[in-house]
Scaffold this motif. Structure first.
Motif, PDB file in Angstrom:
ATOM      1  N   ARG A  65      -4.380   1.436   5.321  1.00 23.59           N
ATOM      2  CA  ARG A  65      -3.743   0.628   6.561  1.00 23.59           C
ATOM      3  C   ARG A  65      -4.647  -0.288   7.076  1.00 23.59           C
ATOM      4  N   ASN A  66      -6.024  -0.488   6.509  1.00 25.47           N
ATOM      5  CA  ASN A  66      -6.822  -1.588   6.686  1.00 25.47           C
ATOM      6  C   ASN A  66      -6.386  -2.775   5.794  1.00 25.47           C
ATOM      7  N   LYS A  67      -5.919  -2.418   4.753  1.00 25.22           N
ATOM      8  CA  LYS A  67      -5.287  -3.695   3.622  1.00 25.22           C
ATOM      9  C   LYS A  67      -3.786  -3.877   4.102  1.00 25.22           C
ATOM     10  N   TYR A  68      -2.901  -3.034   4.281  1.00 22.13           N
ATOM     11  CA  TYR A  68      -1.693  -3.405   4.418  1.00 22.13           C
ATOM     12  C   TYR A  68      -1.110  -3.374   5.849  1.00 22.13           C
ATOM     13  N   GLY A  69      -2.072  -3.202   7.185  1.00 20.99           N
ATOM     14  CA  GLY A  69      -1.791  -3.212   8.235  1.00 20.99           C
ATOM     15  C   GLY A  69      -1.767  -1.804   9.083  1.00 20.99           C
ATOM     16  N   ALA A  70      -1.694  -1.528  10.578  1.00 21.29           N
ATOM     17  CA  ALA A  70      -1.629  -0.490  10.961  1.00 21.29           C
ATOM     18  C   ALA A  70      -0.399   0.160  10.771  1.00 21.29           C
ATOM     19  N   GLU A  71       0.781  -0.541  10.397  1.00 23.61           N
ATOM     20  CA  GLU A  71       2.085  -0.103  10.419  1.00 23.61           C
ATOM     21  C   GLU A  71       2.487   0.178   9.029  1.00 23.61           C
ATOM     22  N   ALA A  72       1.409   0.364   8.201  1.00 25.67           N
ATOM     23  CA  ALA A  72       1.607   0.788   6.904  1.00 25.67           C
ATOM     24  C   ALA A  72       2.542   1.824   6.786  1.00 25.67           C
ATOM     25  N   PRO A  73       3.533   2.282   5.886  1.00 23.58           N
ATOM     26  CA  PRO A  73       4.327   3.343   5.764  1.00 23.58           C
ATOM     27  C   PRO A  73       3.600   4.318   4.927  1.00 23.58           C
ATOM     28  N   VAL A  74       2.390   4.742   5.822  1.00 21.44           N
ATOM     29  CA  VAL A  74       1.580   5.844   4.885  1.00 21.44           C
ATOM     30  C   VAL A  74       1.440   7.186   5.575  1.00 21.44           C
ATOM     31  N   ILE A  75       1.831   8.278   5.234  1.00 23.20           N
ATOM     32  CA  ILE A  75       1.844   9.631   5.698  1.00 23.20           C
ATOM     33  C   ILE A  75       0.746  10.359   5.212  1.00 23.20           C
ATOM     34  N   THR A  76      -0.168  11.088   5.646  1.00 24.29           N
ATOM     35  CA  THR A  76      -1.035  12.000   5.004  1.00 24.29           C
ATOM     36  C   THR A  76      -0.842  13.464   5.424  1.00 24.29           C
ATOM     37  N   LEU A  77      -0.468  14.301   4.507  1.00 28.87           N
ATOM     38  CA  LEU A  77       0.038  15.686   4.534  1.00 28.87           C
ATOM     39  C   LEU A  77      -0.979  16.547   3.959  1.00 28.87           C
ATOM     40  N   ILE A  78      -1.259  17.273   4.628  1.00 33.10           N
ATOM     41  CA  ILE A  78      -2.330  18.615   4.184  1.00 33.10           C
ATOM     42  C   ILE A  78      -1.797  19.852   3.794  1.00 33.10           C
ATOM     43  N   GLY A  79      -2.118  20.372   2.542  1.00 30.73           N
ATOM     44  CA  GLY A  79      -1.433  21.270   2.194  1.00 30.73           C
ATOM     45  C   GLY A  79      -1.787  21.741   0.536  1.00 30.73           C
ATOM     46  N   SER A  80      -1.558  22.834   0.052  1.00 29.42           N
ATOM     47  CA  SER A  80      -1.680  23.269  -1.456  1.00 29.42           C
ATOM     48  C   SER A  80      -0.582  23.129  -2.015  1.00 29.42           C
TER      49      SER A  80
END
Length: 401
Positions: A339-354
């Protein structure tokens, strides 16, 4: 237009001086041609020929000057002249000689043989070119003394071909500071003992350690742009064994990511130089077509391999990047970095799971519908997994399944 006229007028004294110099050289060369054409036994005929040539100069010199002028000889900057300029001089000299011979043929006034005219043309070409290149050499030597480079670091250049000559030229450029080339090496034995722009070829690549000691070399520059793979790795290892700084000549045809030519000079070694094989060039267009505007899922996205995959994927502008990992700290740090590199609106979602949780995976797929999946979630530290083999099987085998 007025400015152009002023520039032309300003350059006239130089051109006139060159024309007068060339006239003197032409007269001298024709006299030399007559002296060589008639040896000492034909001294009387030689005198007659010289007397007969005197009236010829009234049209010989104007013909030469007109041909040279309109042929662009006096527009050449001889400090940068090369083989094409020398070829132009040769052609113009031959043309002028041909016109003179035709003139004599039409008016039946040839007082001397055609051989003298031809010899004179050859001598004219050599003399005119020689004087100009001698002036160029003197100026180069003068500039070398006056503008001595600040960096006199003793260099050894590996490669005595075109790239090696280019490396020497870079070092001697007064506007740049790359060091002082002391000697060169090349595996072509026919080059040993020769010089490239004044720098001697002292031996082969295997002689590098000895030459480093003998000439107190501080830096080695590898100037063989075609060298790849295992052989390049061998040479780099040999150079590194001398404890000298080792750099590579940048490829003259190399371009950066934006398609712009890479600046001429020496670069530091990179990891690709140490590969025992040729570096694999990625097909960026094909990769872009595969990832652009796609929903991409990376399992184990916070790990060492998965995080680098995510960084590379973001270069191709996916519609959405799903970072799936069981360890939230690394995944969160990666998301912050992107997000720092591509902007706060970067389409990145972090999902926690196994990946061993089938229900969680089904939920992710039903919610986001990824079309591309990179599976990088695994236990990869072999010594640890040898101690806990059951966990390795659960994660790497059943998790992958």
């Amino acid at each position: 237009m007025q400015q152009d006229s002023k520039q032309i007028i300003k350059g006239l004294p130089r051109r006139i001086a060159l024309m007068l110099l060339d006239c003197g050289l032409i007269v001298l060369c024709y006299w030399l041609a007559v002296m060589l054409r008639f040896d000492s036994g034909d001294a009387y005929k030689r005198v007659l020929t010289i007397r007969a040539m005197a009236p010829m100069l009234a049209y010989v010199l104007p013909i030469y000057m007109i041909v040279f002028w309109f042929g662009g000889l006096y527009e050449i900057m001889w400090e940068y002249a090369g083989m094409r300029d020398l070829a132009r001089l040769t052609c113009l000299s031959g043309l002028a000689t041909g016109i003179i011979m035709l003139f004599d043929l039409f008016y039946h006034s040839r007082p001397i043989s055609g051989a003298v005219l031809i010899f004179g043309a050859v001598f004219n070409t050599a003399a005119i070119a020689g004087v100009r290149f001698l002036w160029r050499l003197c100026r180069t030597l003068h500039d070398a003394r006056v503008n001595k480079p600040e960096d006199d670091t003793p260099l050894l250049i590996v490669g005595a071909g075109n790239a090696g000559a280019w490396a020497v030229n870079l070092c001697k450029n007064k506007n740049q500071s790359f060091g002082n080339p002391v000697c060169m090496v090349d595996d072509d034995l026919t080059k040993k003992g020769l010089r490239v722009q004044g720098v001697p070829v002292r031996g082969t690549i295997s002689d590098i350690p000895e030459l480093v000691r003998k000439y107190h070399i501080v830096e080695i520059v590898i100037a063989i742009t075609t060298l790849k793979g295992e052989r390049l790795s061998e040479i780099i290892n040999l150079c590194n064994s001398t404890h000298c700084r080792v750099r590579m000549l940048s490829d003259p045809q190399a371009v950066d990511e934006n398609g712009n030519p890479v600046a001429a000079g020496f670069r530091e070694l990179n990891t690709a130089d140490f590969l025992s094989r040729d570096e694999i060039q990625l097909n960026n267009a094909q990769i872009s077509e595969y990832l652009h505007d796609k929903i991409v899922l990376v399992t184990g996205g916070g790990g060492s391999i998965g995080s680098e995959l995510c960084r590379q994927i973001m270069r191709y502008q996916p519609r959405r990047l799903l970072i799936f990992d069981i360890y939230e700290n690394c995944a969160y740090e990666l998301e912050t970095e992107l997000r720092n590199k591509y902007g706060a609106e970067a389409p990145v979602i972090t999902l926690i799971g196994s990946i061993r949780d089938k229900q969680r995976l089904d939920e992710v797929f039903e919610t986001y519908h990824p079309s591309v999946v990179f599976h990088a979630a695994a236990h990869k530290h072999v010594p640890l997994m040898e101690i806990s083999p059951a966990e390795a099987v659960k994660n790497n085998v059943f998790g992958t399944k």
